[in-house]
Write a protein that holds these residues in place. Structure first.
Motif, PDB file in Angstrom:
ATOM      1  N   ILE A 110       0.844  -1.198   0.000  1.00  0.00           N
ATOM      2  CA  ILE A 110       0.000   0.000   0.000  1.00  0.00           C
ATOM      3  C   ILE A 110       0.878   1.246   0.000  1.00  0.00           C
ATOM      4  N   LYS A 111       1.968   1.164   0.723  1.00  0.00           N
ATOM      5  CA  LYS A 111       2.802   2.363   0.888  1.00  0.00           C
ATOM      6  C   LYS A 111       3.454   2.811  -0.412  1.00  0.00           C
ATOM      7  N   GLU A 112       3.673   1.878  -1.354  1.00  0.00           N
ATOM      8  CA  GLU A 112       4.294   2.264  -2.618  1.00  0.00           C
ATOM      9  C   GLU A 112       3.372   3.128  -3.475  1.00  0.00           C
ATOM     10  N   LEU A 113       2.086   3.164  -3.115  1.00  0.00           N
ATOM     11  CA  LEU A 113       1.143   4.007  -3.845  1.00  0.00           C
ATOM     12  C   LEU A 113       0.902   5.333  -3.138  1.00  0.00           C
ATOM     13  N   GLU A 114       1.502   5.491  -1.967  1.00  0.00           N
ATOM     14  CA  GLU A 114       1.362   6.754  -1.241  1.00  0.00           C
ATOM     15  C   GLU A 114       2.326   7.793  -1.811  1.00  0.00           C
ATOM     16  N   GLU A 115       1.926   9.047  -1.708  1.00  0.00           N
ATOM     17  CA  GLU A 115       2.821  10.127  -2.115  1.00  0.00           C
ATOM     18  C   GLU A 115       3.986  10.169  -1.139  1.00  0.00           C
ATOM     19  N   PRO A 116       5.202  10.278  -1.646  1.00  0.00           N
ATOM     20  CA  PRO A 116       6.349  10.346  -0.724  1.00  0.00           C
ATOM     21  C   PRO A 116       6.278  11.590   0.148  1.00  0.00           C
ATOM     22  N   GLU A 117       6.614  11.400   1.408  1.00  0.00           N
ATOM     23  CA  GLU A 117       6.602  12.536   2.321  1.00  0.00           C
ATOM     24  C   GLU A 117       7.753  13.485   1.989  1.00  0.00           C
ATOM     25  N   GLU A 118       7.454  14.763   2.010  1.00  0.00           N
ATOM     26  CA  GLU A 118       8.484  15.757   1.711  1.00  0.00           C
ATOM     27  C   GLU A 118       9.435  15.919   2.891  1.00  0.00           C
ATOM     28  N   GLU A 119      10.715  15.966   2.565  1.00  0.00           N
ATOM     29  CA  GLU A 119      11.719  16.178   3.603  1.00  0.00           C
ATOM     30  C   GLU A 119      11.667  17.638   4.060  1.00  0.00           C
ATOM     31  N   PRO A 120      11.769  17.877   5.368  1.00  0.00           N
ATOM     32  CA  PRO A 120      11.776  19.262   5.845  1.00  0.00           C
ATOM     33  C   PRO A 120      12.966  20.028   5.279  1.00  0.00           C
ATOM     34  N   VAL A 121      12.721  21.239   4.836  1.00  0.00           N
ATOM     35  CA  VAL A 121      13.776  22.056   4.238  1.00  0.00           C
ATOM     36  C   VAL A 121      14.399  22.947   5.314  1.00  0.00           C
ATOM     37  N   GLU A 122      15.718  22.861   5.425  1.00  0.00           N
ATOM     38  CA  GLU A 122      16.416  23.707   6.376  1.00  0.00           C
ATOM     39  C   GLU A 122      16.509  25.123   5.818  1.00  0.00           C
ATOM     40  N   THR A 123      16.168  26.082   6.641  1.00  0.00           N
ATOM     41  CA  THR A 123      16.225  27.490   6.199  1.00  0.00           C
ATOM     42  C   THR A 123      17.400  28.205   6.861  1.00  0.00           C
ATOM     43  N   VAL A 124      18.028  29.049   6.111  1.00  0.00           N
ATOM     44  CA  VAL A 124      19.157  29.842   6.622  1.00  0.00           C
ATOM     45  C   VAL A 124      18.774  31.308   6.543  1.00  0.00           C
ATOM     46  N   GLU A 125      18.804  31.938   7.679  1.00  0.00           N
ATOM     47  CA  GLU A 125      18.435  33.356   7.730  1.00  0.00           C
ATOM     48  C   GLU A 125      19.690  34.205   7.536  1.00  0.00           C
ATOM     49  N   ILE A 126      19.697  34.992   6.478  1.00  0.00           N
ATOM     50  CA  ILE A 126      20.835  35.858   6.187  1.00  0.00           C
ATOM     51  C   ILE A 126      20.544  37.255   6.732  1.00  0.00           C
ATOM     52  N   PRO A 127      21.424  37.782   7.625  1.00  0.00           N
ATOM     53  CA  PRO A 127      21.194  39.126   8.183  1.00  0.00           C
ATOM     54  C   PRO A 127      21.434  40.192   7.125  1.00  0.00           C
ATOM     55  N   PRO A 128      20.857  41.325   7.325  1.00  0.00           N
ATOM     56  CA  PRO A 128      21.110  42.440   6.386  1.00  0.00           C
ATOM     57  C   PRO A 128      22.601  42.698   6.240  1.00  0.00           C
ATOM     58  N   SER A 129      22.977  43.220   5.090  1.00  0.00           N
ATOM     59  CA  SER A 129      24.399  43.394   4.776  1.00  0.00           C
ATOM     60  C   SER A 129      25.097  44.334   5.746  1.00  0.00           C
ATOM     61  N   GLU A 130      24.357  45.324   6.281  1.00  0.00           N
ATOM     62  CA  GLU A 130      25.020  46.270   7.165  1.00  0.00           C
ATOM     63  C   GLU A 130      25.369  45.645   8.504  1.00  0.00           C
ATOM     64  N   GLU A 131      24.743  44.479   8.812  1.00  0.00           N
ATOM     65  CA  GLU A 131      25.016  43.850  10.108  1.00  0.00           C
ATOM     66  C   GLU A 131      26.143  42.837  10.007  1.00  0.00           C
TER      67      GLU A 131
END
Length: 223
Positions: free
Chosen positions: A188-209
């Motif tokens: 049954i599981k082969e017909l399920e939509e694959p679960e999406e892997e969580p995407v790691e986010t990187v927060e870039i500070p403003p250039s002046e900082e």
């Protein structure tokens, strides 16, 4: 050995062999050993079964051995032609027991295996959950066959029991992942939509900082 005496001995041996072959109990014993299929006619109905004659001997077929399923009306077998095997011979008790069930079962199993062999691996079928076991779920398929969904093939999530996902009577869609030894493996599981892997986010500070040294460069980055 005298030629005439030798001839007499050989004649006597041939006579004894012929006598053994002529003994009907010896012949039905041979049918038992070789599992010979015998065509017979039901000559009578008695309490608990039917009667057929083999080599002149009255043989008994228990009602449970007439068919693969319960026979409600044994009388319907009277004068019917069927095929049987000898399953018990007791000459001293004049007992001969016959059965059609084994022959019918072998033919049913052979037809089932042939039907399963014709199912391509990868086929997607509809079915109904028939029963749940600790190791998986048995599914009645739309083509009249049945197969097993192993617990590891029920869901992409790890589950402790098939009952955590499935219930008897549920309609499901399954994929054939194997056919071997007359058995169908399903997923049954082969017909399920694959679960999406969580995407790691990187927060870039403003250039002046952002400082000029490496410590300043990475201190605001959050992983």
């Amino acid at each position: 050995m005298n030629e005439y005496l030798k001839t007499d001995v050989e004649t006597m041996a041939d006579y004894e062999d012929h006598f053994d072959d002529a003994n009907p109990w010896n012949r039905v014993q041979e049918y038992l050993e070789k599992k010979t299929i015998l065509p017979v006619k039901i000559e009578g109905i008695v309490n608990g079964g039917a009667i057929a004659i083999v080599e002149g001997i009255r043989g008994f077929i228990p009602a449970s051995r007439l068919s693969l399923s319960y026979v409600e009306n044994i009388e319907s077998y009277l004068l019917k032609d069927i095929e049987v095997r000898v399953i018990d011979v007791e000459p001293e008790n004049h007992r001969l027991v016959l059965s059609a069930r084994e022959i019918l079962k072998e033919r049913e199993d052979a037809a089932k295996k042939e039907k399963i062999a014709q199912i391509p691996v990868g086929s997607i079928l509809k079915g109904t959950v028939d029963s749940l076991q600790n190791y998986g779920a048995f599914i009645n398929l739309e083509n009249g066959l049945s197969g097993l969904v192993h617990i590891s093939q029920i869901s992409q999530k790890r589950i402790k029991s098939p009952a955590a996902i499935l219930h008897v009577g549920d309609e499901v869609q399954v994929k054939v992942i194997g056919t071997k030894d007359g058995k169908i493996s399903l997923s049954i599981k082969e017909l399920e939509e694959p679960e999406e892997e969580p995407v790691e986010t990187v927060e870039i500070p403003p250039s002046e900082e952002i400082g000029t040294n490496l410590g300043d460069l990475f201190k605001h980055i959050q992983l």
